[in-house]
Design an enzyme around this catalytic site. Structure first.
Site, short mmCIF file in Angstrom:
data_model
loop_
_atom_site.label_atom_id
_atom_site.label_comp_id
_atom_site.label_asym_id
_atom_site.label_seq_id
_atom_site.Cartn_x
_atom_site.Cartn_y
_atom_site.Cartn_z
N CYS A 59 0.82 -1.22 0.00
CA CYS A 59 0.00 0.00 0.00
C CYS A 59 0.85 1.26 0.00
O CYS A 59 0.51 2.25 -0.65
CB CYS A 59 -0.98 0.01 1.17
SG CYS A 59 -0.23 -0.12 2.79
N HIS A 164 -2.55 1.26 6.96
CA HIS A 164 -2.75 1.39 5.51
C HIS A 164 -2.35 2.78 5.05
O HIS A 164 -2.54 3.76 5.77
CB HIS A 164 -4.23 1.13 5.18
CG HIS A 164 -4.49 0.98 3.72
ND1 HIS A 164 -3.92 -0.01 2.96
CD2 HIS A 164 -5.26 1.70 2.86
CE1 HIS A 164 -4.34 0.10 1.72
NE2 HIS A 164 -5.14 1.14 1.63
N ASP A 182 -8.32 4.73 -2.00
CA ASP A 182 -7.76 3.49 -1.45
C ASP A 182 -7.07 2.69 -2.56
O ASP A 182 -7.73 2.27 -3.51
CB ASP A 182 -8.88 2.67 -0.80
CG ASP A 182 -8.35 1.66 0.19
OD1 ASP A 182 -7.33 1.01 -0.13
OD2 ASP A 182 -8.93 1.52 1.27
#
Lengths: 246, 246
Positions: A59, A164, A182
Site C-alpha cells: 500500500c 494502511h 484506497d
C-alpha cells in the site's frame, strides 16, 4: 479429513457504515459539490494515475506510485520497454522489496523513499499536530497544491486490516470530508470520510507501545536531478536508527 | 565505435494538437460541462478502476481489466494473496499472453476474451456502421449504460504507435466529444477527441488490405457463472477461422 476446504478467497469487502463510496449516489453528489467548491483541483492528475497496489502488502509503494506519476516525476530509468515510468518495482532504493513485503514501511522511511525519488516529503505525526494542520494540508491538496498521502489504522474506520497508506483525492470544503483513494482497489472503493475521523484513525491505540501514524505532504523536488539518490536514504536511515548519537 | 549510445528511452509523449488533455484547464472545463450535462455517469466506476496497461503491448488486456473491474465481475479465481481481482495475467483464456505480447488482439478475439470472462460484448466495425451508432453507444456509456472500449489507429490522431485499445470515460453531449481513458498512461494522458474524428480513426487506411477497427459495447453477463468459460472461446475461434464451413 482428507478433503480439507481450500483457503477462503475474497471479492472485495463491504464499505463500513459512516464511509461513503465514491461511485454511490451519495458519493457522486459529494463529488459534484466538492468540485463546485474548488476542493477537487488536485483530483485531476491523481485520477489520471490512480492505481491498484501491485501486491497486497504494497500500500505504501502503491500510494507513492500514484503520487510520483501524478507529480510528473521522471524516474530517469526504464520501467518496461523504452518507457520511463513509476511502478512499485522501481521503489527499492530504501528497503528491498522483500522487506517491504513482510514488514511494510514506517512513516519516516516512507518519507525517505519519496525524497530519494525526487519528491519533497513533509512527514507529519497526528499526535504531535491536531486536526487543524491536517485539514489545512487537505484544503491545499484539494485546491491543487501539494499532494497528501495518509497513513491510518483501518480498524479505526471499522475496516478489516491493519495500517494502511493511500493518497487523498480531494476535500469537501463545506462538509469537511476527505476522499481517500484506497489503493487496495481489490478490497475497498475510494471513500469519503470525515476529516476528524481520519485524524483519529492516525492516533496510536496505545501511545505507550505504538508510534503515531500521520500523513505526508508531497510535491515535486525541483532541485532533484536524475534517478534515485540512494545516499539520501542511507543518511536518513542512519539518523533514524541511532538517535542517541546526535 | 565502441561507445554506442544506449537505446533511447521516453518519458511520455506530447499530446498532438486537436486532442484535449483531461487535466489541462480546457480539459477540466469540458469535464465540468459534460458532468453537468449527464455525460459522465459512466465515469465514476471507470475512474475507480482506471489502470496502466501492464506491458507496452497489452492495451487490449489493460482496457479489459479496467472494464471488467468497473463492471464488478468476480473472476472466481485468486489474483494475489486471498483476493479475486482482474489483472492482465488472468486474461489468458483465448490466446496465450506470449501471443498477445507479440501480435496483439483482433477485435473478434477481444470480444471473445471479454465474453469468456463474464461480460457481454457487442463488437461493432466502423466501416459497417456510420458515426451515429458510435455516438449512440457513447451517449449510453456516458449516461451510465454499458461501457465502450474503442479500437483505433493512433496515427489517425497524429499519435505515435499503431493500433490501440482504450475505454471511453465519458461523452460531452453538446460538443460531441469522447473522453478516451488511454491505458498507456506512461505515454499519453486521458484526452477528449471529437466523436467524428474518433470514428474516422477506426476506418482502415486501405480497405483492400486492412480490416476495419471499431468498438466493443460491454456489460455484465448476468447468465455467466464461475470463472472463464474456455469452451466459448474455442467455439468463437473456430467460427472465425473457418467461415467457409458455415
Amino acid at each position: 479429513m482428507t478433503n480439507a476446504d481450500p483457503a477462503p478467497t475474497f471479492y472485495r469487502r463491504e464499505l463500513p457504515e459512516g464511509l461513503t463510496a465514491f461511485a454511490s449516489p451519495e458519493g457522486r453528489a459529494l463529488f459534484r459539490e466538492a468540485l463546485a467548491l474548488g476542493g477537487m483541483e488536485g483530483w485531476f492528475p491523481l485520477a489520471e494515475h490512480f492505481h491498484t497496489q501491485a501486491e497486497p502488502a504494497f500500500c505504501a509503494l502503491g500510494s507513492l506510485v500514484v503520487v510520483l506519476n501524478a507529480l510528473s516525476i521522471d524516474p530517469a530509468r526504464p520501467w518496461k520497454g523504452a518507457w520511463r515510468w513509476y511502478a512499485e518495482e522501481l521503489l527499492d532504493c530504501c528497503d528491498p522489496l522483500d522487506v517491504v513485503r513482510t514488514r511494510g514501511l514506517t512513516l519516516p522511511r516512507f518519507g525517505c523513499l519519496a525524497r530519494c525519488n525526487g519528491a519533497t516529503a513533509g512527514v507529519r505525526y497526528a499526535d504531535e499536530l491536531g486536526v487543524e494542520p491536517l485539514r489545512e494540508d487537505l484544503r491545499a491538496a484539494g485546491a491543487g497544491g501539494p499532494a497528501v498521502i495518509v497513513s491510518f489504522a483501518r480498524s479505526a474506520l471499522d475496516q478489516t486490516g491493519a495500517g494502511h497508506y493511500s493518497p487523498i483525492g480531494g476535500w469537501h470544503p463545506e462538509k469537511d470530508l476527505a476522499l481517500v483513494l484506497d489503493v487496495a482497489r481489490f478490497k475497498y472503493p475510494p471513500f469519503w470520510v470525515p476529516v476528524t475521523r481520519l485524524h483519529a484513525a492516525m492516533l496510536p491505540h496505545d501511545p505507550e507501545t505504538a508510534r503515531s501514524r500521520g500523513w505526508v505532504v508531497l510535491d515535486r523536488d525541483v532541485t532533484h536531478e536524475g534517478g534515485p539518490h540512494r545516499v539520501v536514504c542511507n543518511m536518513q536511515d542512519a539518523v533514524a536508527a541511532t538517535p542517541a548519537l546526535t
